[in-house]
Design an enzyme around this catalytic site. Sequence first.
Site, PDB file in Angstrom:
ATOM      1  N   GLN A   1       0.849  -1.192   0.000  1.00  0.00           N
ATOM      2  CA  GLN A   1       0.000   0.000   0.000  1.00  0.00           C
ATOM      3  C   GLN A   1       0.887   1.246   0.000  1.00  0.00           C
ATOM      4  OE1 GLN A   1      -3.372  -0.364  -0.312  1.00  0.00           O
ATOM      5  NE2 GLN A   1      -2.822  -2.528  -0.438  1.00  0.00           N
ATOM      6  N   GLY A   2       0.474   2.279  -0.700  1.00  0.00           N
ATOM      7  CA  GLY A   2       1.225   3.531  -0.709  1.00  0.00           C
ATOM      8  C   GLY A   2       2.147   3.697  -1.897  1.00  0.00           C
ATOM      9  N   CYS A   3       2.140   2.732  -2.793  1.00  0.00           N
ATOM     10  CA  CYS A   3       2.973   2.830  -3.993  1.00  0.00           C
ATOM     11  C   CYS A   3       2.129   3.309  -5.165  1.00  0.00           C
ATOM     12  CB  CYS A   3       3.581   1.475  -4.340  1.00  0.00           C
ATOM     13  SG  CYS A   3       4.827   0.919  -3.180  1.00  0.00           S
ATOM     14  N   GLN A   4       2.726   4.125  -5.997  1.00  0.00           N
ATOM     15  CA  GLN A   4       2.049   4.619  -7.197  1.00  0.00           C
ATOM     16  C   GLN A   4       1.769   3.458  -8.146  1.00  0.00           C
ATOM     17  OE1 GLN A   4       4.313   7.593  -9.265  1.00  0.00           O
ATOM     18  NE2 GLN A   4       2.995   7.584 -11.036  1.00  0.00           N
ATOM     19  N   SER A   5       2.750   2.601  -8.323  1.00  0.00           N
ATOM     20  CA  SER A   5       2.570   1.431  -9.178  1.00  0.00           C
ATOM     21  C   SER A   5       2.256   0.225  -8.286  1.00  0.00           C
ATOM     22  CB  SER A   5       3.836   1.182  -9.991  1.00  0.00           C
ATOM     23  OG  SER A   5       4.970   1.196  -9.164  1.00  0.00           O
TER      24      SER A   5
END
Length: 142
Positions: A49-53
């Site tokens: 969670q928290g990643c752009q990709s």
Amino acid sequence: MTIEEVQQQIVEEFSVFTDWMDKYGYIIELGKDVPELDRQYKNKQNLIQGCQSQVWLHAEFREGKIYFQTDSDAILTKGLAYMLVKVYNGQTPDDILNHEPWFIEKLDLQHHLSPTRANGLSSMVKQIKLYALAYKTKQELQ
């Protein structure tokens, strides 16, 4: 190798590059060499969670050590995830919990990544530490 030795090795590998475009290129090359994660591990539970990709991190605990596998749908992110896995792979939960990934600061990655990629990198570190804490707790309860 210890966590400290692996981090030092990463810093030395990057020391040959003076231009940040070359460093990005090297991170992308690292990402290309990462084997694809088995489809069964590309699930919601392993999604960071928290990643752009999309980034998946799978962990297995064997003989007192944690082994990580990672994958991403973005090649640069895959290279970043690989570097973290390289540092912490095959280490004990205590070693993982007691060693911060200082190579990130030494390479000045946080300042050269987009805010969303830097946030994703922090999320990956957090997830690795959470796995270590969970396996340490499980070990202590046995």
